[in-house]
Structures are given as C-alpha cells and as structure tokens.
Design a protein around this motif. Structure first.
Motif, PDB file in Angstrom:
ATOM      1  N   ASN A 211       0.806  -1.217   0.000  1.00  0.00           N
ATOM      2  CA  ASN A 211       0.000   0.000   0.000  1.00  0.00           C
ATOM      3  C   ASN A 211       0.841   1.272   0.000  1.00  0.00           C
ATOM      4  O   ASN A 211       0.300   2.368   0.084  1.00  0.00           O
ATOM      5  N   TRP A 213       2.658   2.638   2.237  1.00  0.00           N
ATOM      6  CA  TRP A 213       2.197   3.404   3.397  1.00  0.00           C
ATOM      7  C   TRP A 213       3.293   3.435   4.459  1.00  0.00           C
ATOM      8  O   TRP A 213       3.343   2.609   5.350  1.00  0.00           O
ATOM      9  N   ASP A 414      -0.656  11.312   3.729  1.00  0.00           N
ATOM     10  CA  ASP A 414      -0.310   9.977   4.202  1.00  0.00           C
ATOM     11  C   ASP A 414      -1.524   9.074   4.307  1.00  0.00           C
ATOM     12  O   ASP A 414      -2.508   9.394   4.925  1.00  0.00           O
ATOM     13  N   GLY A 415      -1.422   7.903   3.688  1.00  0.00           N
ATOM     14  CA  GLY A 415      -2.524   6.964   3.702  1.00  0.00           C
ATOM     15  C   GLY A 415      -3.689   7.462   2.890  1.00  0.00           C
ATOM     16  O   GLY A 415      -4.824   7.056   3.083  1.00  0.00           O
ATOM     17  N   LYS A 418      -5.461   3.971  -1.589  1.00  0.00           N
ATOM     18  CA  LYS A 418      -4.757   2.757  -1.952  1.00  0.00           C
ATOM     19  C   LYS A 418      -4.149   2.947  -3.314  1.00  0.00           C
ATOM     20  O   LYS A 418      -4.842   3.237  -4.272  1.00  0.00           O
ATOM     21  N   ASP A 444       5.018   9.522   1.895  1.00  0.00           N
ATOM     22  CA  ASP A 444       4.527   8.289   1.290  1.00  0.00           C
ATOM     23  C   ASP A 444       4.804   8.342  -0.196  1.00  0.00           C
ATOM     24  O   ASP A 444       3.915   8.279  -1.030  1.00  0.00           O
TER      25      ASP A 444
END
Length: 452
Positions: A211, A213, A414-415, A418, A444
C-alpha cells in the motif's frame, strides 16, 4: 523565573487570543498576557510596538475571508486542528547545557535557551547545541524486503553487497548487520525476525509495502520498539522507548486528514481511507494480540504521531520538541542514519529565546508555507516572516532565500488512497533517496522493493 518573550511568541499569543476575543483592547490584552504568562517580562509599550510592527492593532474589525492581518479565511479556519493535538511532558528529561523545556498556552511544549542565564550572556552563532541518535531508528519500507534475507543491515537497513569482515551474522536466521555496533543496538531483531511473531510481522511489512504506506510501518515499528523495550532487563538509557513515545505530540490521523482539501470534495476518497485504516489496524492487531493490542483510537493517534514527529523516517526525542518558525533559530542536520542529528544555532541566541526549526521549504511563498503547515500540523503560521510577507514587506534576503532545505517528492497525504501495488515497478537506484532536514508529513512517496 522571568523571561523576555520573543516577538514571535508575543505575536502567536496575541493571534490566539484575538481568534476568540477579537474586541480585546490593549490594556486588557496586556493584563491577559501577564495573567496567562506570568514569567514574561513584557511592558505595555513593547506590546504596542510589536502590535504596530505586525499590523495587529485592528484585527478585531477585519475578520473577513480575505485573510487580512492575522485572521484566517473561513475555508482555512475550518481545517485548523492544532488545538486537538496533545503532548505530555517527559519527567527528568536529559537536556543539553543551557537548554530547558517550556510549556505555554500559545506555543505548547517547546525548547528554549535557559532563562536562568544572565541577560548579558548568549549562545554564539554556529554553536552545536546537541547531537542525538534516533529514539527509534526505522528502516525505510523500500528496503524492508532485503532485511530478512541478509541483503540489508537488520538495524540501520544499509544495503549489504559484499561479505565484508565487518558484517556480523545472526546464528538463528539469515539476518546480518553492517557492524558489531548495529548488532548490539538492534533490540527488535530477536522478536520480529525469529521470534514467535515472525509471520505476523512479515504481514505488517507486506501490507506497508503493497500500500506504499510509510506511516503505517513507522507506527508499527515504533510500537514494537516501545513494547519489547519494556521487556528488556537492562534498559539502554535513562528513559525507555515507551517513555519517549508517550511524550511525543499526538493527533488522530482521521482528524489530520480532514485538513486535506480533497477530503471534503471527494466522499469516495474518505471512504477509501477508512477502509485502508481498518485493514491496517487488523494487521497490527494480529501481531500485538499476545502482547498489548492498541485500541483503534490509539492506532489512529499513533499514525498521526509519526506523521507530525518523524524526521527522515525516524523518531528523535529532543528534536521532536522543536516548534516551527519560518525564521528558524536552529539548523537541524542529519549526520547519518546511526549517528543521528546535529542541532546548531543559526544566530546568536539570547536567554529565554525559543529554539525553532522549519517544517516546510523556506524558499516557497507565504501562502504555500501556510497551507502546508495547515495540512500537516493543523496551524496557521503567524511568525514574523509570514506576517511581513502577508503585508508585502519582504526583505531582499527573503525574496532570494537560498536556505538549504530539501523536500521529498510527495504522493497523496499519508494513507490518502490505496495505490497500485509495488510489484512490477521499475527498480530505483538506492542513491536516489534524498535526505531531508525538515519534519516529514506525507513521506509516502512511490515505494519499490529493491533487489540485490
């Protein structure tokens, strides 16, 4: 313990008060400052002078959407979250000479030159204030796939391309270290590489890489370091990793994420984030199920914690106490992965002066810096430089600033979503990675596993 506050501190305090009490007059404002900051030595004449120099005399009548004076446009005001950030003091924190911790309503927790120093003394420009290794040295997720096979140091993640005599090998697994020092410092190896949680830890690494991440992996690694450090019979330092982590500023990632303009514009974006967070939480719970499983709220706070505190992917205890200014008083340089960081005075520091660093690229204009700070840390910067630029008073030095601040190319917040899995992407040269000396928020970037 008396202290002469800097202009930056006074401006920030005034701005914070004016947000809730815009009609406060100069006399009542001065009385309010004396009441809430009793150690400050601040005459009413100096307060008036500071207000005039920063055009803060009439903020009560200009709370409009055009960001005049220190007010914030409504579109930005709704994204503030600094007031929801929590930070606990660390008892008996070891501090460098002439440096002390302070707590104030306007600035929160921070570091300053000791107010106990005689007013005639100061710290010269260029003085190395302190150096420190990482509290938690976290391997970049682009290299985690190399560690179990012994192709990268288990501790510092340095790629190992030869069978050097300096390399130490694990007698139980394929893990190796680039030096005996790294082997000694690596407290996690025995728990995550050939302990009873090996498969669960591998699942955490796989989820982070797939991912792309980084924050997820950094939180998991930090939590593991704190958990297993508690089980060590002989702590390696006065404070445990848990003590340090507990003292870091924390903010829930779901609260941080709402400062991203895309969050309100795209409902699907928010739903995808929630799915990603929940999947990550399940993965972490499998590893910590036999230890101390964090609650979902603690997990979200942990993700936010590493986002606002990490520097070049790792956590530093003292450095994390430094607040931001677009006119920083100290320079933060990364000496090396294991050597840590070096903090140096950028100019002569007076007793009581706050030590500040920068979280953003200082070569950018005021609006860019403010928006990045708003998204990353939840506050609207009102430092003296931002106030000058806001009113068009930019010095030649600032307009041609050549500060040595490096930034990473960032992906979504961030995050944020997907992304496509790392499999099948072209390999990157390890030397392409860029070290930064600012606190990283999104970090990221596109991530690939490197094979040697």
């Amino acid at each position: 313990m008396e202290k002469n506050p800097t202009e930056d501190e006074v401006v920030q305090f005034v701005v914070d008060i004016k947000k809730s009490e815009p009609e406060l007059g100069i006399a009542k404002l001065h009385a309010r400052i004396k009441s809430e900051e009793p150690t400050w030595v601040l005459s009413i004449n100096r307060l008036k002078s500071i207000l005039r120099s920063h055009s803060l005399q009439h903020t009560s009548s200009t709370a409009t959407s055009n960001d005049s004076d220190a007010t914030i446009a409504e579109e930005f005001r709704n994204r503030l979250y600094i007031s929801q950030t929590v930070s606990s003091p660390i008892a008996d924190l070891s501090l460098p000479p002439a440096i002390e911790v302070f707590n104030s309503q306007s600035r929160g927790k921070g570091l300053q030159v000791s107010s106990k120093l005689p007013k005639t003394e100061s710290i010269p420009e260029g003085t190395v204030l302190w150096t420190e290794p990482a509290l938690v040295l976290i391997p970049p997720i682009s290299l985690v796939g190399l560690i179990p096979t012994g192709k990268a140091c288990s501790y510092c993640a340095r790629p190992l391309v030869s069978m050097s005599s300096l390399i130490a090998s694990c007698s139980t697994c394929s893990g190796r270290w680039c030096s005996s020092r790294c082997r000694k410092m690596d407290k996690l190896h025995k728990y995550i590489r050939h302990g009873k949680y090996t498969s669960e830890w591998s699942a955490i690494e796989q989820f982070a890489v797939e991912n792309e991440w980084s924050a997820f992996y950094q939180y998991a690694y930090t939590l593991a370091a704190a958990t297993f450090d508690d089980q060590e019979e002989e702590p390696s330092s006065k404070h445990t990793v848990r003590d340090g982590v507990d003292g870091l500023a924390k903010i829930r990632q779901d609260i941080r994420q709402k400062a991203d303009p895309q969050y309100e514009k795209d409902l699907f974006f928010g739903e995808q984030l929630e799915i990603l967070w929940q999947e990550g939480y399940k993965t972490i719970c499998k590893f910590f199920s036999h230890l101390s499983t964090p609650s979902y709220e603690e997990y979200l706070s942990g993700i936010g914690m590493v986002n606002i505190n990490n520097l070049d992917g790792s956590i530093y205890l003292l450095q994390s106490h430094l607040n931001h200014s677009c006119e920083p008083s100290v320079d933060v340089k990364i000496v090396g992965r294991t050597a840590g960081v070096k903090i140096t005075a950028k100019h002569q520091l007076r007793p009581g002066e706050e030590l500040t660093t920068t979280y953003v690229d200082l070569k950018k204009d005021v609006m860019f810096r403010r928006q990045k700070l708003l998204e990353g840390w939840g506050f609207w910067c009102t430092c003296p430089r931002c106030m000058r630029e806001q009113h068009g008073r930019v010095s030649p030095t600032e307009s041609s600033s050549n500060d040595n601040v490096f930034t990473k190319p960032t992906a979504d917040a961030d995050g944020a979503k997907k992304k496509k899995k790392a499999k099948g992407k072209s390999k990157k040269n390890i030397s392409e990675s860029v070290r930064v000396r600012k606190k990283s928020v999104t970090f990221d970037d596109n991530v690939v596993q490197i094979e040697i």
